[in-house]
Design an enzyme around this catalytic site. Structure first.
Site, PDB file in Angstrom:
ATOM      1  N   ASP A   1       0.924  -1.368   0.095  1.00  0.00           N
ATOM      2  CA  ASP A   1       0.135  -0.274   0.015  1.00  0.00           C
ATOM      3  C   ASP A   1       0.922   1.044  -0.173  1.00  0.00           C
ATOM      4  O   ASP A   1       2.162   1.418   0.131  1.00  0.00           O
ATOM      5  CB  ASP A   1      -0.546   0.167   0.843  1.00  0.00           C
ATOM      6  CG  ASP A   1      -2.261   0.683   0.477  1.00  0.00           C
ATOM      7  OD1 ASP A   1      -2.263   1.612   0.619  1.00  0.00           O
ATOM      8  OD2 ASP A   1      -3.221   0.608   1.447  1.00  0.00           O
TER       9      ASP A   1
ATOM     10  N   GLU B   1     -10.309   7.105   4.180  1.00  0.00           N
ATOM     11  CA  GLU B   1      -9.337   6.370   4.831  1.00  0.00           C
ATOM     12  C   GLU B   1      -9.040   7.483   5.657  1.00  0.00           C
ATOM     13  O   GLU B   1      -8.715   8.562   5.514  1.00  0.00           O
ATOM     14  CB  GLU B   1      -8.093   5.678   3.787  1.00  0.00           C
ATOM     15  CG  GLU B   1      -7.096   6.075   2.949  1.00  0.00           C
ATOM     16  CD  GLU B   1      -6.327   5.769   2.903  1.00  0.00           C
ATOM     17  OE1 GLU B   1      -5.536   4.952   2.671  1.00  0.00           O
ATOM     18  OE2 GLU B   1      -5.772   5.711   1.375  1.00  0.00           O
TER      19      GLU B   1
HETATM   20  C1  BGC Z   1      -2.642  10.003  -2.146  1.00  0.00           C
HETATM   21  C2  BGC Z   1      -3.727   8.899  -1.820  1.00  0.00           C
HETATM   22  C3  BGC Z   1      -3.755   7.558  -0.928  1.00  0.00           C
HETATM   23  C4  BGC Z   1      -3.612   8.074   0.270  1.00  0.00           C
HETATM   24  C5  BGC Z   1      -2.565   7.390   1.604  1.00  0.00           C
HETATM   25  C6  BGC Z   1      -3.001  11.188  -0.889  1.00  0.00           C
HETATM   26  O1  BGC Z   1      -2.237  11.722  -1.179  1.00  0.00           O
HETATM   27  O2  BGC Z   1      -3.605  11.008  -2.762  1.00  0.00           O
HETATM   28  O3  BGC Z   1      -4.355   8.101  -3.002  1.00  0.00           O
HETATM   29  O4  BGC Z   1      -4.078   6.918  -0.788  1.00  0.00           O
HETATM   30  O5  BGC Z   1      -2.427  10.025   0.036  1.00  0.00           O
HETATM   31  O6  BGC Z   1      -2.409   7.864   2.959  1.00  0.00           O
HETATM   32  C1  BGC Z   2      -5.634   3.204   0.099  1.00  0.00           C
HETATM   33  C2  BGC Z   2      -5.322   1.579  -0.874  1.00  0.00           C
HETATM   34  C3  BGC Z   2      -4.735   2.854  -2.467  1.00  0.00           C
HETATM   35  C4  BGC Z   2      -3.908   2.990  -2.338  1.00  0.00           C
HETATM   36  C5  BGC Z   2      -3.920   3.878  -3.777  1.00  0.00           C
HETATM   37  C6  BGC Z   2      -3.991   3.670  -0.029  1.00  0.00           C
HETATM   38  O1  BGC Z   2      -3.942   4.902   0.699  1.00  0.00           O
HETATM   39  O2  BGC Z   2      -5.186   2.369   1.220  1.00  0.00           O
HETATM   40  O3  BGC Z   2      -6.593   1.602  -0.969  1.00  0.00           O
HETATM   41  O4  BGC Z   2      -5.165   1.984  -3.458  1.00  0.00           O
HETATM   42  O5  BGC Z   2      -4.056   4.291  -1.348  1.00  0.00           O
HETATM   43  O6  BGC Z   2      -4.380   5.139  -3.891  1.00  0.00           O
END
Ligand code: BGC
Ligand code: BGC
Length: 652
Positions: free
Chosen positions: A351, A546
């Protein structure tokens, strides 16, 4: 010749093929819709003993022999496009993959054309290298190709879970694959097969259900929709089951420490202040699953077993830990269980900067993770440092060359399977294909998915709304807001309120559904309900993803409580429509409403809600999560005494 089937079904499929012809080759369960547009590609048939992933191993061996260590390490490196300092780096570091994270749009704007052009520009650089190995470009198209302007946004997985309809889920992911491929992207970080076990988690809506069997069934359907029987076919993409394993099992209070996360994580999201909980950790996200192995396997593994059965080509390793140890560092789960016991032949991707969270310095993070079995690392910013570090670890003998060869073999298998290594493959995708994005067919499918996802929790006879109304009054912040009804992972990582995309709001759907004699009025704040025949209150959550979506309290917010109070005192019967990524505590709104409809996060096709309100369709959705009565019942709502049990849902 189309391929025969996928791991581990090859022999059985071969048998069925000889016996029944090509129809015997469709994956188990519901046959995917006929796809006359699938190309008949000039590829060797898969022989007995091989799977679609191992069919090219002989070619791959030859290729591996020609590759330098740098070319191999490059294949294992995935940079995010927004952090690529110099586009020539794609060639210079032989990058195996580039991704667009949730906030990484093309510089030229967010149109489908701009996406296609951007992917093409990176791809041209990759194919200009000595060996000309294309990139496996990746994106989170988790509910439609939802970062792209004009694309249909489908209900998030929680809503699809409520439909309990694997054919529909397959069709939704099929449409998503079509839209994604049209922009030149062959890899989707989906489906999420998390089994969310605590709805305070901000990723609950990415989970089909708390029920592992339902997750297993719908996760498999999603993989069929994305990959078909061959991810190299037109309009198909490589799927990625995520996040391995136990991402939905983390214990409350063990989430990631906020201050340790790099600032890049919060770019464009409003930063750490985005949360209501002024504590040092996110309550659940990226936390620790403190359960025994038998429970982890029983609850959180089934979604991988069925997606593997469907031949899922990639798996993303979770940020989270199991019994205090980061999954990204777990040789046991990555190598022994997945690749050994379960025979996974595709590749594992980390990830987002997840290996940085392994205890120790960066050099040891890289060594630990690669030696544990990680094949590709989503770096996503310091790809130069990652590259140099891994090369030096191999030269120092701290990462065996055989491990590098294994990782690169797996990555190349997926590139072959995706059709990228076909002699006739070209980075120039046909711009005509973009016509599928936001097409009437996709909108119709989205609307169907919305109406099937709705769960009717209460109805004192007010629904379906009768024809003879004179005035329908609609209130609340989620009635006329495309961004709110789409949720996170829409246009932006955390999503956003407002007119962020094209589509139909719930209010617009209601207006379109009534006859010209019926007046539909609207107020955001709940006023104006007096003298209406019925009030429809559309309340719930605003977008999050998230981390920032973790909550300690799932009560309706202040604004909704005020709106509802005004609405109830006006006296007309109230239909409460809840737009949310999880069950919320309705308080006395449950008793005071004449009907309550859970709409989850429906996406851009809000007219599907009106279809059910006005009785064009009877509600069929069933709760994918137990609906708690109080916060005290969490994490595991009392099965004896929930507000509504798992599987609950009324009809007309
Ligand atoms: C990105 C996301 C990613 C996240 C991770 C963001 O800055 O745009 O795609 O999942 O950071 O923590
Ligand atoms: C997320 C993933 C995602 C990745 C890319 C991460 O922070 O947990 O689900 O695929 O970012 O954006």
């Amino acid at each position: 010749m189309t391929r025969f089937g996928s791991s581990p079904r090859t022999l059985v499929s071969l048998f069925l093929f000889l016996l029944l012809g090509p129809m015997g080759c469709t994956p188990t369960g519901n046959a995917p819709p006929e796809t006359p547009d699938d190309t008949v590609r000039n590829r060797p048939a898969v022989e007995a003993g091989q799977t679609y992933l191992t069919a090219f191993d002989a070619e791959i061996d030859e290729l591996l022999e020609q590759m330098t260590l740098e070319e191999k390490v490059g294949q294992m490196t995935q940079a995010d496009m927004s952090f690529i300092e110099d586009p020539e780096d794609v060639a210079h570091y032989f990058l195996g993959s580039v991704l667009s994270g949730g906030n990484s749009d093309p510089e030229a704007g967010n149109s489908p054309e701009a996406w296609r052009e951007m992917v093409l520009s990176y791809q041209r650089r990759a194919v200009s290298t000595r060996l000309g190995i294309p990139l496996l470009y990746g994106v989170d198209a988790v509910h439609g190709h939802s970062n792209v302007e004009g694309a249909v946004v489908f209900p998030h997985n929680i809503g699809l879970g409520a439909t309990r309809n694997p054919d529909l889920v397959e069709a939704v992911y099929r449409a998503t694959a079509d839209a994604t491929r049209a922009t030149g992207i062959p890899w989707n970080f989906a489906p999420c097969v998390a089994v969310a076990r605590d709805i305070r988690w901000g990723r609950t809506y990415e989970s089909f259900s708390e029920d592992p069997d339902l997750v297993a069934e719908l996760g498999a359907a999603a993989v069929r929709g994305l990959q078909g029987t061959d991810p190299g076919d037109d309009g198909r993409v490589v799927a990625c089951a995520k996040h391995f394993i136990g991402d939905g099992a983390t214990a409350y209070g063990t989430g990631a420490p906020k201050e340790e996360l790099p600032d890049s994580v919060f770019e464009g999201s409003g930063g750490h202040e985005g949360t209501e909980d002024p504590v040092d950790r996110w309550p659940l996200d990226r936390g620790d699953a403190r359960i025994d192995e038998a429970t982890l396997r029983a609850v959180h593994l089934p979604g991988y077993l069925t997606t593997l059965e469907e031949g899922v080509a990639t798996i993303m390793v979770s940020f989270s830990s199991w019994q205090g140890k980061k999954l990204s560092a777990s040789r046991y789960w990555l190598t022994e269980v997945l690749k050994g016991e379960l025979g996974f032949e595709g590749f594992l991707v980390s990830d987002w900067a997840a290996i940085d969270e392994i205890p120790g310095d960066y050099r040891s993070d890289v060594a630990t993770s690669i030696n544990a079995g990680m094949d590709m690392v989503m770096v996503p910013d310091k790809y130069r440092e990652f590259f140099e570090t891994l090369v030096s670890l191999v030269e120092a003998g701290e990462v065996p060359r055989a491990r590098i060869d294994d990782a690169v073999r797996r990555i190349l298998r997926v590139k072959y399977a995706a059709g990228l290594m076909d002699p006739e493959w070209s980075p120039e995708t046909d711009p005509q294909l973009l016509g599928v994005i936001g097409s009437p067919d996709h909108r119709t499918l989205g609307r169907q998915a919305v109406r099937e996802s709705l769960v009717l929790l209460k109805n004192e006879g007010v629904l379906p709304l009768a024809e003879d109304r004179q005035r329908i009054h609609v209130v609340g912040k989620n009635a006329d807001d495309l961004g709110n009804q789409s949720g996170g992972w829409t246009i932006e990582w955390q999503g956003a309120s407002g007119e962020i995309n094209e589509g139909t709001t719930i209010l617009e759907g209601i207006r379109a559904a009534v006859s010209p004699d019926v007046e539909v009025t609207y107020s955001l704040d709940g006023s104006g309900g007096e003298d209406a025949d019925v009030v429809i209150a559309v309340v719930g959550e605003t977008p999050y993803a998230e981390m920032l979506g973790d909550r300690s309290d799932l009560s309706l917010d202040e604004e909704d409580r005020r709106v509802l109070e005004r609405t109830f005192t006006a006296g007309a019967p109230v239909v409460t429509v809840l737009v949310s990524g999880r069950p919320l505590l309705l308080g006395d709104a449950l008793d005071r409403s004449s009907a309550v409809l859970a709409a989850w996060l429906p996406g851009t096709e809000g007219d599907g809600v009106a279809d059910v309100l006005f009785g064009e369709y009877s509600p069929t959705g069933k709760l994918p999560f137990t609906w708690p009565r109080s916060m005290a019942q969490l994490p595991a709502p009392d099965e004896e005494n929930p507000a509504f049990p798992l599987g609950f849902g009324l009809g007309y």
